[in-house]
Design a protein around this motif. Structure first.
Motif, PDB file in Angstrom:
ATOM      1  N   PRO A  15       0.817  -1.216   0.000  1.00  0.00           N
ATOM      2  CA  PRO A  15       0.000   0.000   0.000  1.00  0.00           C
ATOM      3  C   PRO A  15       0.851   1.267   0.000  1.00  0.00           C
ATOM      4  O   PRO A  15       0.477   2.268  -0.610  1.00  0.00           O
ATOM      5  N   GLU A  16       1.995   1.213   0.657  1.00  0.00           N
ATOM      6  CA  GLU A  16       2.864   2.393   0.712  1.00  0.00           C
ATOM      7  C   GLU A  16       3.415   2.742  -0.661  1.00  0.00           C
ATOM      8  O   GLU A  16       3.471   3.916  -1.047  1.00  0.00           O
ATOM      9  N   VAL A  17       3.820   1.718  -1.433  1.00  0.00           N
ATOM     10  CA  VAL A  17       4.353   1.974  -2.772  1.00  0.00           C
ATOM     11  C   VAL A  17       3.240   2.446  -3.702  1.00  0.00           C
ATOM     12  O   VAL A  17       3.448   3.366  -4.512  1.00  0.00           O
ATOM     13  N   VAL A  18       2.078   1.839  -3.602  1.00  0.00           N
ATOM     14  CA  VAL A  18       0.943   2.283  -4.422  1.00  0.00           C
ATOM     15  C   VAL A  18       0.628   3.749  -4.119  1.00  0.00           C
ATOM     16  O   VAL A  18       0.338   4.540  -5.022  1.00  0.00           O
ATOM     17  N   ALA A  19       0.709   4.130  -2.854  1.00  0.00           N
ATOM     18  CA  ALA A  19       0.453   5.522  -2.478  1.00  0.00           C
ATOM     19  C   ALA A  19       1.483   6.456  -3.097  1.00  0.00           C
ATOM     20  O   ALA A  19       1.160   7.595  -3.488  1.00  0.00           O
ATOM     21  N   LEU A  20       2.738   6.013  -3.200  1.00  0.00           N
ATOM     22  CA  LEU A  20       3.770   6.836  -3.835  1.00  0.00           C
ATOM     23  C   LEU A  20       3.447   7.065  -5.312  1.00  0.00           C
ATOM     24  O   LEU A  20       3.588   8.185  -5.822  1.00  0.00           O
ATOM     25  N   VAL A  21       3.028   6.011  -6.001  1.00  0.00           N
ATOM     26  CA  VAL A  21       2.652   6.152  -7.409  1.00  0.00           C
ATOM     27  C   VAL A  21       1.419   7.054  -7.533  1.00  0.00           C
ATOM     28  O   VAL A  21       1.353   7.905  -8.430  1.00  0.00           O
ATOM     29  N   ALA A  22       0.455   6.884  -6.632  1.00  0.00           N
ATOM     30  CA  ALA A  22      -0.745   7.727  -6.653  1.00  0.00           C
ATOM     31  C   ALA A  22      -0.386   9.190  -6.502  1.00  0.00           C
ATOM     32  O   ALA A  22      -0.988  10.065  -7.144  1.00  0.00           O
ATOM     33  N   HIS A  23       0.619   9.478  -5.684  1.00  0.00           N
ATOM     34  CA  HIS A  23       1.053  10.862  -5.484  1.00  0.00           C
ATOM     35  C   HIS A  23       1.628  11.434  -6.784  1.00  0.00           C
ATOM     36  O   HIS A  23       1.371  12.601  -7.134  1.00  0.00           O
ATOM     37  N   LEU A  24       2.394  10.635  -7.516  1.00  0.00           N
ATOM     38  CA  LEU A  24       2.926  11.085  -8.798  1.00  0.00           C
ATOM     39  C   LEU A  24       1.802  11.372  -9.788  1.00  0.00           C
ATOM     40  O   LEU A  24       1.814  12.381 -10.497  1.00  0.00           O
ATOM     41  N   VAL A  25       0.827  10.472  -9.840  1.00  0.00           N
ATOM     42  CA  VAL A  25      -0.294  10.625 -10.765  1.00  0.00           C
ATOM     43  C   VAL A  25      -1.097  11.875 -10.430  1.00  0.00           C
ATOM     44  O   VAL A  25      -1.464  12.660 -11.313  1.00  0.00           O
ATOM     45  N   GLU A  26      -1.360  12.089  -9.149  1.00  0.00           N
ATOM     46  CA  GLU A  26      -2.140  13.260  -8.754  1.00  0.00           C
ATOM     47  C   GLU A  26      -1.381  14.548  -9.066  1.00  0.00           C
ATOM     48  O   GLU A  26      -1.964  15.539  -9.505  1.00  0.00           O
ATOM     49  N   GLY A  27      -0.070  14.529  -8.846  1.00  0.00           N
ATOM     50  CA  GLY A  27       0.721  15.712  -9.166  1.00  0.00           C
ATOM     51  C   GLY A  27       0.711  16.035 -10.638  1.00  0.00           C
ATOM     52  O   GLY A  27       0.739  17.207 -11.030  1.00  0.00           O
ATOM     53  N   ARG A  28       0.659  15.014 -11.492  1.00  0.00           N
ATOM     54  CA  ARG A  28       0.673  15.229 -12.933  1.00  0.00           C
ATOM     55  C   ARG A  28      -0.699  15.610 -13.478  1.00  0.00           C
ATOM     56  O   ARG A  28      -0.832  16.535 -14.278  1.00  0.00           O
ATOM     57  N   ALA A  29      -1.720  14.878 -13.071  1.00  0.00           N
ATOM     58  CA  ALA A  29      -3.032  15.028 -13.715  1.00  0.00           C
ATOM     59  C   ALA A  29      -4.153  15.448 -12.778  1.00  0.00           C
ATOM     60  O   ALA A  29      -5.273  15.677 -13.240  1.00  0.00           O
ATOM     61  N   GLY A  30      -3.889  15.512 -11.474  1.00  0.00           N
ATOM     62  CA  GLY A  30      -4.942  15.872 -10.534  1.00  0.00           C
ATOM     63  C   GLY A  30      -5.814  14.708 -10.112  1.00  0.00           C
ATOM     64  O   GLY A  30      -6.652  14.862  -9.225  1.00  0.00           O
ATOM     65  N   LEU A  31      -5.647  13.539 -10.717  1.00  0.00           N
ATOM     66  CA  LEU A  31      -6.477  12.389 -10.374  1.00  0.00           C
ATOM     67  C   LEU A  31      -6.204  11.964  -8.944  1.00  0.00           C
ATOM     68  O   LEU A  31      -5.063  11.679  -8.584  1.00  0.00           O
ATOM     69  N   HIS A  32      -7.246  11.906  -8.140  1.00  0.00           N
ATOM     70  CA  HIS A  32      -7.100  11.593  -6.723  1.00  0.00           C
ATOM     71  C   HIS A  32      -7.652  10.205  -6.433  1.00  0.00           C
ATOM     72  O   HIS A  32      -8.777   9.871  -6.840  1.00  0.00           O
ATOM     73  N   TYR A  33      -6.850   9.414  -5.739  1.00  0.00           N
ATOM     74  CA  TYR A  33      -7.282   8.061  -5.354  1.00  0.00           C
ATOM     75  C   TYR A  33      -7.384   7.997  -3.836  1.00  0.00           C
ATOM     76  O   TYR A  33      -6.395   8.150  -3.131  1.00  0.00           O
ATOM     77  N   SER A  34      -8.600   7.765  -3.364  1.00  0.00           N
ATOM     78  CA  SER A  34      -8.820   7.618  -1.935  1.00  0.00           C
ATOM     79  C   SER A  34      -8.319   6.254  -1.488  1.00  0.00           C
ATOM     80  O   SER A  34      -7.964   5.399  -2.303  1.00  0.00           O
ATOM     81  N   VAL A  35      -8.310   6.047  -0.178  1.00  0.00           N
ATOM     82  CA  VAL A  35      -7.906   4.748   0.357  1.00  0.00           C
ATOM     83  C   VAL A  35      -8.778   3.642  -0.219  1.00  0.00           C
ATOM     84  O   VAL A  35      -8.309   2.550  -0.543  1.00  0.00           O
ATOM     85  N   GLU A  36     -10.075   3.942  -0.413  1.00  0.00           N
ATOM     86  CA  GLU A  36     -11.007   2.935  -0.918  1.00  0.00           C
ATOM     87  C   GLU A  36     -10.754   2.583  -2.384  1.00  0.00           C
ATOM     88  O   GLU A  36     -11.105   1.492  -2.839  1.00  0.00           O
TER      89      GLU A  36
END
Length: 280
Positions: A15-36
């Motif tokens: 989950p920690e690594v997935v969260a790191l990738v999610a942070h990159l994606v959100e920084g690039r495109a604004g797409l936000h992924y909640s815990v769910e």
């Protein structure tokens, strides 16, 4: 040929690594992924990582963040994550109301009006509006701008060819704007030529500002993929493009009321529109 085995998460995916990738994606495109929703993200990211030969998601993250090819790959990953589901004449009544209440008056008072379809996906929304405008005799007096972050979606939009679920809400009057070809349709070339296509990242305020001013901004079913903080910033950017009588239209299931410090809401013809809040 035996069926292909389903892709599974790389061994080192946490989950920690997935969260790191999610942070990159959100920084690039604004797409936000909640815990769910991170499980869905993890599946898509893992699939992409495995395709590229990575057997640990952490290695893929390091590639995205630090490798010379990471920028291009992050763009490709975002393309895969973007949602492009739409159809012709989706929530079309709101477009008719917007045309009557805002676009037509602007065209009459200034000779031309400007409309922006933000996050236009594969073009169904802006082509629907073009058909509505043509039906009202306004198409030649409106500048249509349509943008998306996905170059693949824009390429499909420029072609103006649709089939299957994209046609599920077509009214009879739309047929005169379409050419049918073996179960699919192509939008009339005149309507396709009426649209200026642009690649724009909505989280890039400078890119949004560079588009100029608009009498109507369509941003339907896009802000729901952003965090509240990102959505607020995007709404502020959209509001800043509005001409004095301009309005923003979002999806029927969306609301910008929580951003009341940026925009105000009003009802017209049973539809809700938002205008930039004027400072006291």
């Amino acid at each position: 040929m035996p069926p292909r085995a389903p892709l599974t998460l790389p061994v080192a995916a946490t989950p920690e690594v997935v969260a790191l990738v999610a942070h990159l994606v959100e920084g690039r495109a604004g797409l936000h992924y909640s815990v769910e929703s991170t499980a869905l993200l993890a599946d898509k990211v893992a699939s992409r990582a495995l395709e590229l030969g990575f057997d640990a998601l952490l290695d893929y993250y390091y590639f995205l963040k630090y490798d010379a090819g990471g920028e291009g790959e992050l763009t490709a990953l975002v393309e895969r994550l973007l949602v492009h589901e739409s159809y012709l004449f989706r929530e079309a009544e709101a477009l008719r109301v917007a045309t009557r209440e805002f676009v037509a008056p602007a065209a009459r008072s200034r000779g031309r009006a400007r409309v922006w379809s933000a996050a236009c996906a594969s073009g169904e929304e802006v082509y629907t509006l073009a058909m509505v405008l043509e039906g009202e005799g306004l198409l030649d007096r409106v500048d249509l701008v349509a943008s998306d972050l996905s170059e693949a979606a824009l390429s499909r939009a420029r072609r103006g060819a649709y089939a299957g679920r994209a046609l599920r809400a077509l009214p009879p009057e739309a047929e005169r704007h379409l050419v049918r070809r073996e179960g699919a349709v192509e939008v009339d070339p005149r309507l396709r030529a009426a649209v200026e296509w642009r690649r724009v990242n909505l989280v890039d305020a400078d890119a949004v500002a560079a588009l100029g001013g608009f009498d109507l901004v369509l941003c339907r079913n896009a802000l729901m993929y952003f965090s509240d903080a990102t959505a607020r910033a995007v709404v502020a950017s959209l509001a800043a493009t509005l001409r004095p009588e301009g309005r923003i239209l979002v999806g029927a299931s969306e609301s910008l009321l929580r951003f009341g410090s940026v925009v105000t809401c009003e009802e017209r013809g049973g539809c809700f529109f938002y205008r930039a809040r004027v400072a006291p």
